[in-house]
Design an enzyme around this catalytic site. Structure first.
Site, PDB file in Angstrom:
ATOM      1  N   SER A   1      -9.788  -0.411   7.435  1.00  0.00           N
ATOM      2  CA  SER A   1      -9.261  -0.334   6.078  1.00  0.00           C
ATOM      3  C   SER A   1      -8.524  -1.564   5.556  1.00  0.00           C
ATOM      4  O   SER A   1      -8.140  -1.581   4.388  1.00  0.00           O
ATOM      5  CB  SER A   1      -8.326   0.859   5.944  1.00  0.00           C
ATOM      6  OG  SER A   1      -9.074   2.017   5.752  1.00  0.00           O
TER       7      SER A   1
ATOM      8  N   SER B   1      -9.698   1.767   3.086  1.00  0.00           N
ATOM      9  CA  SER B   1      -8.873   2.541   2.202  1.00  0.00           C
ATOM     10  C   SER B   1      -7.832   1.716   1.443  1.00  0.00           C
ATOM     11  O   SER B   1      -7.294   2.187   0.439  1.00  0.00           O
ATOM     12  CB  SER B   1      -8.145   3.627   3.003  1.00  0.00           C
ATOM     13  OG  SER B   1      -7.261   3.045   3.938  1.00  0.00           O
TER      14      SER B   1
ATOM     15  N   LYS C   1       0.850  -1.209   0.000  1.00  0.00           N
ATOM     16  CA  LYS C   1       0.000   0.000   0.000  1.00  0.00           C
ATOM     17  C   LYS C   1       0.877   1.248   0.000  1.00  0.00           C
ATOM     18  O   LYS C   1       1.914   1.296   0.669  1.00  0.00           O
ATOM     19  CB  LYS C   1      -0.897  -0.025   1.242  1.00  0.00           C
ATOM     20  CG  LYS C   1      -1.902   1.114   1.331  1.00  0.00           C
ATOM     21  CD  LYS C   1      -2.767   0.985   2.598  1.00  0.00           C
ATOM     22  CE  LYS C   1      -3.811   2.092   2.693  1.00  0.00           C
ATOM     23  NZ  LYS C   1      -4.632   1.975   3.926  1.00  0.00           N
TER      24      LYS C   1
HETATM   25  N1  GLN Z   1     -12.997   4.230   6.461  1.00  0.00           N
HETATM   26  C1  GLN Z   1     -12.401   4.710   7.665  1.00  0.00           C
HETATM   27  C2  GLN Z   1     -12.007   6.157   7.508  1.00  0.00           C
HETATM   28  O1  GLN Z   1     -12.292   6.702   6.499  1.00  0.00           O
HETATM   29  C3  GLN Z   1     -11.236   3.852   8.049  1.00  0.00           C
HETATM   30  C4  GLN Z   1     -10.008   4.180   7.308  1.00  0.00           C
HETATM   31  C5  GLN Z   1      -8.856   3.323   7.706  1.00  0.00           C
HETATM   32  O2  GLN Z   1      -8.989   2.321   8.401  1.00  0.00           O
HETATM   33  N2  GLN Z   1      -7.690   3.773   7.294  1.00  0.00           N
HETATM   34  O3  GLN Z   1     -11.441   6.746   8.367  1.00  0.00           O
END
Ligand code: GLN
Length: 486
Positions: free
Chosen positions: A178, A154, A79
């Site tokens: 995420s 994400s 990532k």
């Molecule tokens: N979807 C969540 C957010 O937007 C989690 C993101 C994540 O775990 N990096 O914060």
């Protein structure tokens, strides 16, 4: 589709050890698969041929000498938030365009030492903020099972790469879900370790008290192998624990005699799809038939978790992202009259809408006069959530639920409404607020799209989460398949 891109680590390691295939062949098969499908999936932001050619050669040298471990020669995608020395790393943001870190993150360095071969850098929501990868500062990634849908986020690029057979394993980060949520909607395995299990050194921070690095793979065993290789004490991250690296202990012992808790609140969340609920009910039945005792538990503060997370995470991000000002890294707007104007124009041009929204919300929540009302209160709710889990784990060994209340949604369907996007995390972010390990693994389909089963365990009990997940995988026979694509 070449069969080499459908293997698990265990299968590939056997063939490599027998010299039936070479690491170079294995890597080449994945590069060909990428050539074939990535213009459709768009999982990768950039490729690293100078790395994978050398690392594949090194792996072959080792294998020839009869050396190496299970990860030697295994194709990996990373990532875009994990620094790799000399490889452009941008956290999915235009503000870091062109940034080449002078060092490699501990998690990636450990996988390199274990012999993994890095194919490239995967797409993600900008600074890991989002649930669909549509907030990427570059382009959206497509779900390999239905190219009109999102891969989750994400870490959507990492999940999609493994689901599409473009990489055998990948790394993501999980701040509120995420890793687990994209794993669920892409039909692969994804694991978030206990906070402190994997070093965050070299991770571009989003919310430092919540962020954890973890693996994506196509089997529970593969996820466990990758986690084991990354985990353990690192003097470069003060929050990284020196506890024993025992994540694969009791891996194959099954669930007979274990108590698995089903939280009432997790079955009642707003917007839970019928087909997801049915798949989860069936998965719980399978675990019961495999010998687990299913018990009802309560997580009464679940509803407040979402609100607390969306104060704490933006508050921490507003502080972490203050460093991106155009002076040292990435984008720097130059045709300005003074330094304040440079800061402002660089940040306005470099950050996308969601990142700006979070910085503003977080700055507000931390500002004097509002700190007690928002940030402090959110921290108190965090303690209540932690206590909910402590109580629940006094009645059960692990918690099982859906990972995401919905299957992958159509691209564009939630971008206008940030709240509907935030609701994707309702079943996962409690695990981050409480610092727990959690895994998502495939458990069937709804509307023909993958559904993920989440297993949460007490802190430092990755072994329990993996054991339950493994038991489900064996009992159900459900495997993470590679999507045909296109
Ligand atoms: N979807 C969540 C957010 O937007 C989690 C993101 C994540 O775990 N990096 O914060």
């Amino acid at each position: 589709m070449s069969e080499l891109t459908e293997l698990t680590i265990a299968e590939a390691a056997r063939l490599l050890r027998l010299h039936s295939i070479s690491a170079t062949e294995l890597v080449t098969a994945h590069v060909e698969r990428i050539d074939h499908v990535d213009h459709l999936v768009k999982a990768f932001l950039r490729f690293t041929p100078e790395l994978y050619e050398r690392q594949a050669d090194d792996a072959d040298e080792k294998l020839k000498r009869g050396e190496g471990g299970p990860l030697t020669g295994i194709p990996l995608a990373v990532k875009d938030v994990l620094c790799v020395k000399g490889v452009e790393t941008t956290a999915g943001s235009q503000i870091l365009r062109g940034f080449k870190p002078p060092y490699t993150s501990t998690a990636v360095a450990r996988l390199f030492e274990a012999g993994a071969v890095m194919l490239g850098v995967t797409n993600c929501d900008e600074f890991a903020m989002g649930s669909s990868t549509e907030n990427s500062g570059y382009f959206p990634t497509h779900n390999p099972w239905d190219l009109d849908r999102v891969p989750g986020g994400s870490s959507g690029g990492s999940a999609a790469a493994v689901a599409a057979g473009e990489a055998m394993i990948s790394l993501g980060t999980d701040t509120g879900g995420s890793i687990r949520q994209p794993a669920a909607v892409c039909g692969v395995v994804g694991m978030k370790p206990t906070y402190g299990r994997v070093s965050r050194y070299g991770l571009i921070a989003f919310a430092s008290s919540l962020d954890q690095i973890g693996p994506f793979a196509r089997s529970v065993e593969d996820a466990a192998l990758v986690l084991e290789a990354m985990a353990g004490h690192d003097p470069l991250d003060a929050t990284c624990s020196d506890r024993p690296n025992d994540v694969r202990r009791d891996f194959d012992k099954g669930v007979k005699g274990m108590r698995l808790g089903v939280p009432y609140e997790y079955t009642q969340v707003e917007g839970m799809e019928r087909g997801v609920k049915d798949a989860i009910d069936a998965a719980i039945k399978t675990l019961e038939q495999a010998g687990a005792e299913i018990v009802d538990v309560k997580l009464p503060h679940t509803d407040y978790g979402l609100a607390a997370y969306y104060i704490i995470a933006p508050a921490e991000c507003s502080s972490n992202l203050a460093r991106f000002d155009g002076v040292k890294y990435g984008l720097s707007v130059q045709d300005v009259d003074n330094i304040t104007e440079m800061y402002m124009r660089t940040r306005r041009q470099g950050f996308g809408t969601e990142v700006r929204r979070r910085i503003m919300l977080g700055t507000y929540a931390l500002s004097s006069g509002y700190y007690d009302a928002y940030y402090l209160k959110a921290q108190k709710v965090r303690t209540l959530i932690k206590r909910d889990f402590d109580d629940a784990f006094s009645k059960c060994d692990a918690i099982v639920s859906a990972t995401s209340p919905v299957v992958a949604f159509p691209i564009g369907s939630r971008t206008e409404d940030p709240l509907s996007m935030y609701l994707c995390d309702v079943l996962t972010l409690g695990g981050n607020l409480a610092g727990l390990p959690g895994i998502s693994l495939p458990c069937g389909t709804s509307q023909g799209l993958p559904v993920g089963l989440q297993v949460l365990a007490p802190q430092w009990r990755e072994d329990v989460a993996l054991r339950v997940a493994r038991a489900y995988e064996v009992a159900s026979g459900v495997k993470a398949e590679v999507a045909a694509v296109g």
